[in-house]
Design a protein around this motif. Structure first.
Motif, PDB file in Angstrom:
ATOM      1  N   UNK A  16      96.510  61.952  46.642  1.00 34.59           N
ATOM      2  CA  UNK A  16      96.966  60.848  47.484  1.00 34.59           C
ATOM      3  C   UNK A  16      96.229  59.545  47.171  1.00 34.59           C
ATOM      4  N   UNK A  17      95.165  59.619  46.347  1.00 34.38           N
ATOM      5  CA  UNK A  17      94.360  58.439  46.038  1.00 34.38           C
ATOM      6  C   UNK A  17      94.275  58.160  44.537  1.00 34.38           C
ATOM      7  N   UNK A  18      95.246  58.572  43.772  1.00 33.78           N
ATOM      8  CA  UNK A  18      95.281  58.280  42.346  1.00 33.78           C
ATOM      9  C   UNK A  18      95.466  56.769  42.178  1.00 33.78           C
ATOM     10  N   UNK A  19      94.605  56.114  41.369  1.00 30.24           N
ATOM     11  CA  UNK A  19      94.744  54.666  41.203  1.00 30.24           C
ATOM     12  C   UNK A  19      96.106  54.292  40.626  1.00 30.24           C
ATOM     13  N   UNK A  20      96.645  53.202  41.119  1.00 31.53           N
ATOM     14  CA  UNK A  20      97.910  52.684  40.633  1.00 31.53           C
ATOM     15  C   UNK A  20      97.709  51.246  40.175  1.00 31.53           C
ATOM     16  N   UNK A  21      98.419  50.884  39.147  1.00 31.38           N
ATOM     17  CA  UNK A  21      98.337  49.514  38.661  1.00 31.38           C
ATOM     18  C   UNK A  21      99.412  48.713  39.374  1.00 31.38           C
ATOM     19  N   UNK A  22      98.988  47.894  40.329  1.00 31.12           N
ATOM     20  CA  UNK A  22      99.897  47.072  41.128  1.00 31.12           C
ATOM     21  C   UNK A  22      99.577  45.601  40.900  1.00 31.12           C
ATOM     22  N   UNK A  23      99.751  45.119  39.721  1.00 34.75           N
ATOM     23  CA  UNK A  23      99.415  43.732  39.423  1.00 34.75           C
ATOM     24  C   UNK A  23      98.385  43.698  38.317  1.00 34.75           C
ATOM     25  N   UNK A  24      97.387  42.863  38.479  1.00 33.02           N
ATOM     26  CA  UNK A  24      96.385  42.741  37.428  1.00 33.02           C
ATOM     27  C   UNK A  24      95.430  43.929  37.472  1.00 33.02           C
ATOM     28  N   UNK A  25      94.854  44.210  36.331  1.00 30.85           N
ATOM     29  CA  UNK A  25      93.874  45.279  36.240  1.00 30.85           C
ATOM     30  C   UNK A  25      92.953  44.997  35.069  1.00 30.85           C
ATOM     31  N   UNK A  26      91.818  45.660  35.044  1.00 34.18           N
ATOM     32  CA  UNK A  26      90.856  45.497  33.960  1.00 34.18           C
ATOM     33  C   UNK A  26      90.916  46.715  33.047  1.00 34.18           C
ATOM     34  N   UNK A  27      90.666  46.482  31.781  1.00 35.85           N
ATOM     35  CA  UNK A  27      90.645  47.586  30.826  1.00 35.85           C
ATOM     36  C   UNK A  27      89.446  47.420  29.911  1.00 35.85           C
ATOM     37  N   UNK A  28      88.724  48.495  29.719  1.00 35.81           N
ATOM     38  CA  UNK A  28      87.600  48.518  28.787  1.00 35.81           C
ATOM     39  C   UNK A  28      87.815  49.711  27.868  1.00 35.81           C
ATOM     40  N   UNK A  29      87.738  49.454  26.594  1.00 37.92           N
ATOM     41  CA  UNK A  29      87.978  50.488  25.598  1.00 37.92           C
ATOM     42  C   UNK A  29      86.967  51.632  25.739  1.00 37.92           C
ATOM     43  N   UNK A  30      87.430  52.856  25.501  1.00 38.98           N
ATOM     44  CA  UNK A  30      86.511  54.003  25.490  1.00 38.98           C
ATOM     45  C   UNK A  30      85.448  53.846  24.412  1.00 38.98           C
ATOM     46  N   UNK A  31      85.741  53.056  23.379  1.00 35.33           N
ATOM     47  CA  UNK A  31      84.746  52.781  22.333  1.00 35.33           C
ATOM     48  C   UNK A  31      83.477  52.174  22.923  1.00 35.33           C
ATOM     49  N   UNK A  32      83.610  51.470  24.039  1.00 36.71           N
ATOM     50  CA  UNK A  32      82.438  50.839  24.655  1.00 36.71           C
ATOM     51  C   UNK A  32      81.362  51.880  24.936  1.00 36.71           C
ATOM     52  N   UNK A  33      81.766  53.038  25.391  1.00 34.03           N
ATOM     53  CA  UNK A  33      80.818  54.125  25.653  1.00 34.03           C
ATOM     54  C   UNK A  33      80.565  54.950  24.390  1.00 34.03           C
ATOM     55  N   UNK A  34      81.644  55.398  23.752  1.00 38.61           N
ATOM     56  CA  UNK A  34      81.531  56.288  22.584  1.00 38.61           C
ATOM     57  C   UNK A  34      80.737  55.689  21.434  1.00 38.61           C
ATOM     58  N   UNK A  35      80.923  54.405  21.172  1.00 37.93           N
ATOM     59  CA  UNK A  35      80.287  53.781  20.018  1.00 37.93           C
ATOM     60  C   UNK A  35      78.923  53.175  20.317  1.00 37.93           C
ATOM     61  N   UNK A  36      78.414  53.377  21.526  1.00 40.64           N
ATOM     62  CA  UNK A  36      77.036  52.996  21.815  1.00 40.64           C
ATOM     63  C   UNK A  36      76.815  51.613  22.392  1.00 40.64           C
ATOM     64  N   UNK A  37      77.892  50.901  22.740  1.00 45.28           N
ATOM     65  CA  UNK A  37      77.688  49.581  23.328  1.00 45.28           C
ATOM     66  C   UNK A  37      76.995  49.691  24.683  1.00 45.28           C
ATOM     67  N   UNK A  38      77.401  50.673  25.480  1.00 38.38           N
ATOM     68  CA  UNK A  38      76.768  50.891  26.792  1.00 38.38           C
ATOM     69  C   UNK A  38      75.258  51.065  26.620  1.00 38.38           C
TER      70      UNK A  38
END
Length: 121
Positions: A16-38
């Motif tokens: 009942x609480x699955x996020x929905x995209x209702x307008x603008x949203x932010x996206x960050x590539x999984x590479x940010x974590x996988x490739x060591x940027x984090x």
């Protein structure tokens, strides 16, 4: 209903609480974590990067003034400026001082810390 992808149950815990995209949203590539940027960023660098990604438009552009961004992050302006300079040096964001514009950039090659970690494995 249980999804079976490997050994993980991917069924939402709260359907009942699955996020929905209702307008603008932010996206960050999984590479940010996988490739060591984090792992390569300091705490305040992470906060500023994620804030800029959150407020950016589809081209990565945001138009918040420095004092507003610093206030949101609870940083004094001098600390904010140092954090922004670090993200610019790391090629993660661009800044245009004439228009008070920030741009979250596509991710560059993995940072040195990530490349070394992969080679050590």
């Amino acid at each position: 209903m249980t999804s079976n992808h490997g050994s993980f149950d991917r069924t939402p815990i709260r359907p009942d609480r699955v996020p929905r995209i209702d307008g603008s949203f932010a996206a960050i590539s999984h590479r940010f974590l996988r490739d060591g940027f984090w792992a390569s960023l300091e705490h305040h660098e992470l906060l500023l990067y994620f804030l800029l990604a959150l407020v950016a438009d589809r081209q990565g552009m945001s138009f918040y003034h420095d004092d507003r961004l610093a206030a949101i992050l609870r940083l004094v302006l001098d600390d904010f400026l140092a954090v922004r300079a670090a993200l610019v040096r790391k090629d993660l964001i661009a800044y245009d001082p004439t228009g008070h514009r920030h741009q979250v950039l596509s991710l560059p090659a993995p940072p040195t810390i990530a490349s070394q970690a992969r080679n050590d494995e």
